[in-house]
Scaffold this motif. Structure first.
Motif, mmCIF file in Angstrom:
data_model
loop_
_atom_site.group_PDB
_atom_site.id
_atom_site.type_symbol
_atom_site.label_atom_id
_atom_site.label_comp_id
_atom_site.label_asym_id
_atom_site.label_seq_id
_atom_site.Cartn_x
_atom_site.Cartn_y
_atom_site.Cartn_z
ATOM 1 N N TRP A 92 98.110 32.547 83.288
ATOM 2 C CA TRP A 92 97.631 32.328 81.927
ATOM 3 C C TRP A 92 96.731 31.089 81.803
ATOM 4 O O TRP A 92 96.121 30.879 80.759
ATOM 5 N N TYR A 93 96.675 30.268 82.840
ATOM 6 C CA TYR A 93 95.923 29.008 82.736
ATOM 7 C C TYR A 93 94.416 29.218 82.768
ATOM 8 O O TYR A 93 93.654 28.402 82.246
ATOM 9 N N GLY A 94 93.979 30.275 83.446
ATOM 10 C CA GLY A 94 92.544 30.544 83.512
ATOM 11 C C GLY A 94 91.842 29.819 84.637
ATOM 12 O O GLY A 94 90.603 29.849 84.713
ATOM 13 N N VAL A 181 92.738 22.811 76.360
ATOM 14 C CA VAL A 181 92.965 23.526 75.107
ATOM 15 C C VAL A 181 92.813 25.030 75.296
ATOM 16 O O VAL A 181 93.602 25.828 74.770
ATOM 17 N N ALA A 182 91.808 25.441 76.077
ATOM 18 C CA ALA A 182 91.587 26.871 76.294
ATOM 19 C C ALA A 182 92.799 27.512 76.967
ATOM 20 O O ALA A 182 93.192 28.640 76.628
ATOM 21 N N SER A 183 93.412 26.805 77.907
ATOM 22 C CA SER A 183 94.601 27.321 78.590
ATOM 23 C C SER A 183 95.775 27.426 77.629
ATOM 24 O O SER A 183 96.525 28.410 77.652
ATOM 25 N N ILE A 184 95.918 26.422 76.785
ATOM 26 C CA ILE A 184 97.029 26.434 75.823
ATOM 27 C C ILE A 184 96.886 27.602 74.861
ATOM 28 O O ILE A 184 97.872 28.276 74.536
ATOM 29 N N ILE A 187 98.004 30.695 76.654
ATOM 30 C CA ILE A 187 99.467 30.685 76.792
ATOM 31 C C ILE A 187 100.116 31.155 75.490
ATOM 32 O O ILE A 187 101.024 31.987 75.486
ATOM 33 N N VAL A 188 99.648 30.613 74.376
ATOM 34 C CA VAL A 188 100.188 30.990 73.067
ATOM 35 C C VAL A 188 99.967 32.472 72.804
ATOM 36 O O VAL A 188 100.873 33.191 72.331
ATOM 37 N N GLU A 189 98.773 32.968 73.117
ATOM 38 C CA GLU A 189 98.468 34.385 72.910
ATOM 39 C C GLU A 189 99.371 35.277 73.752
ATOM 40 O O GLU A 189 99.862 36.312 73.281
ATOM 41 N N ARG A 205 106.012 26.695 68.811
ATOM 42 C CA ARG A 205 106.302 25.292 69.144
ATOM 43 C C ARG A 205 105.170 24.689 69.973
ATOM 44 O O ARG A 205 104.750 23.551 69.734
ATOM 45 N N ILE A 206 104.665 25.437 70.947
ATOM 46 C CA ILE A 206 103.557 24.947 71.774
ATOM 47 C C ILE A 206 102.345 24.674 70.895
ATOM 48 O O ILE A 206 101.673 23.635 71.032
ATOM 49 N N ALA A 207 102.041 25.601 69.984
ATOM 50 C CA ALA A 207 100.893 25.423 69.102
ATOM 51 C C ALA A 207 101.061 24.198 68.218
ATOM 52 O O ALA A 207 100.123 23.410 68.033
#
Length: 214
Positions: A92-94, A181-184, A187-189, A205-207
């Motif tokens: 998911w990190y890209g 930020v793009a990785s986060i 991850i959320v998606e 929570r991550i968001a």
């Protein structure tokens, strides 16, 4: 816990909110005769104590004879409160190389134990039930009827209520704060999606920790 300043949770208000949102708690004692003892019960944050500036004070109870196993009241107790947690795939990190991890929020709260007399224990049980029942369409409160009240008065003797005056807080919130930020966002998606590791509470929570809108 492993010391990692990147994920240290030092804001007491956030720790208090963790107790409010995730009240299912693990209590750990070290008893010389038997070693480590662990039990699991819900807790309440003592809101009056917190509002008055006394810090975090926990209210809970144990069913007999758990209090004997813990030798409750004769030593400090560790209360572990755990928030949302879950697996994070490196896919998911890209970017690569990377490794999987586990995101989590947790607080280790240590303090002295004060045993409550039966009357105060009953009030605490009443508050605990109200906390979980109040928003239900037909709340089953301990003192809603005389029958409920009489029953509560009988069962209270099978429990031991206690207050923990928390003296030490060790808390951590690992929510990918070190990732781009793009990785986060990815991850959320993924956590919000229908896949194997669907975990919307962790995603929220991550968001929130990373100040992202979802």
């Amino acid at each position: 816990m492993r010391d990692n300043s990147d994920y240290a949770l030092r804001d007491v208000d956030t720790v208090a909110d963790l107790v409010r949102e995730y009240p299912w708690t693990t209590f750990v004692s070290h008893v010389p005769e038997t070693g480590l003892i662990a039990s699991h019960y819900p807790v309440l944050l003592d809101e009056e104590a917190y509002a008055s500036g006394r810090g975090i004070v926990l209210l809970s109870h144990m069913g007999r004879p758990d209090e004997e196993k813990h030798d409750l009241g004769n030593h400090d107790v560790l209360a572990i409160v755990q928030g949302p947690h879950g697996y994070i795939s490196p896919s998911w990190y890209g970017y690569r190389p990377n490794v999987p991890t586990w995101d989590f929020a947790v607080a280790h709260l240590t303090g002295t134990v004060e045993i409550l007399p039966d009357e105060e224990n009953l009030r605490t049980l009443d508050r605990l039930v109200e906390h979980f029942e109040k928003d239900l369409p037909d709340p089953h409160l301990l003192h809603a009827t005389k029958e409920n009240s009489d029953y509560a008065a009988r069962i209270v003797h099978g429990t031991v209520g206690f207050r923990i005056n928390v003296a030490s807080i060790e808390a951590k919130e690992k929510m990918n704060q070190d990732k781009p930020v793009a990785s986060i966002r990815t991850i959320v998606e993924e956590l919000c999606g229908p896949g194997l590791h669907h975990n919307p509470r962790l995603a929220a929570r991550i968001a929130a920790v990373n100040h992202l809108d979802i």
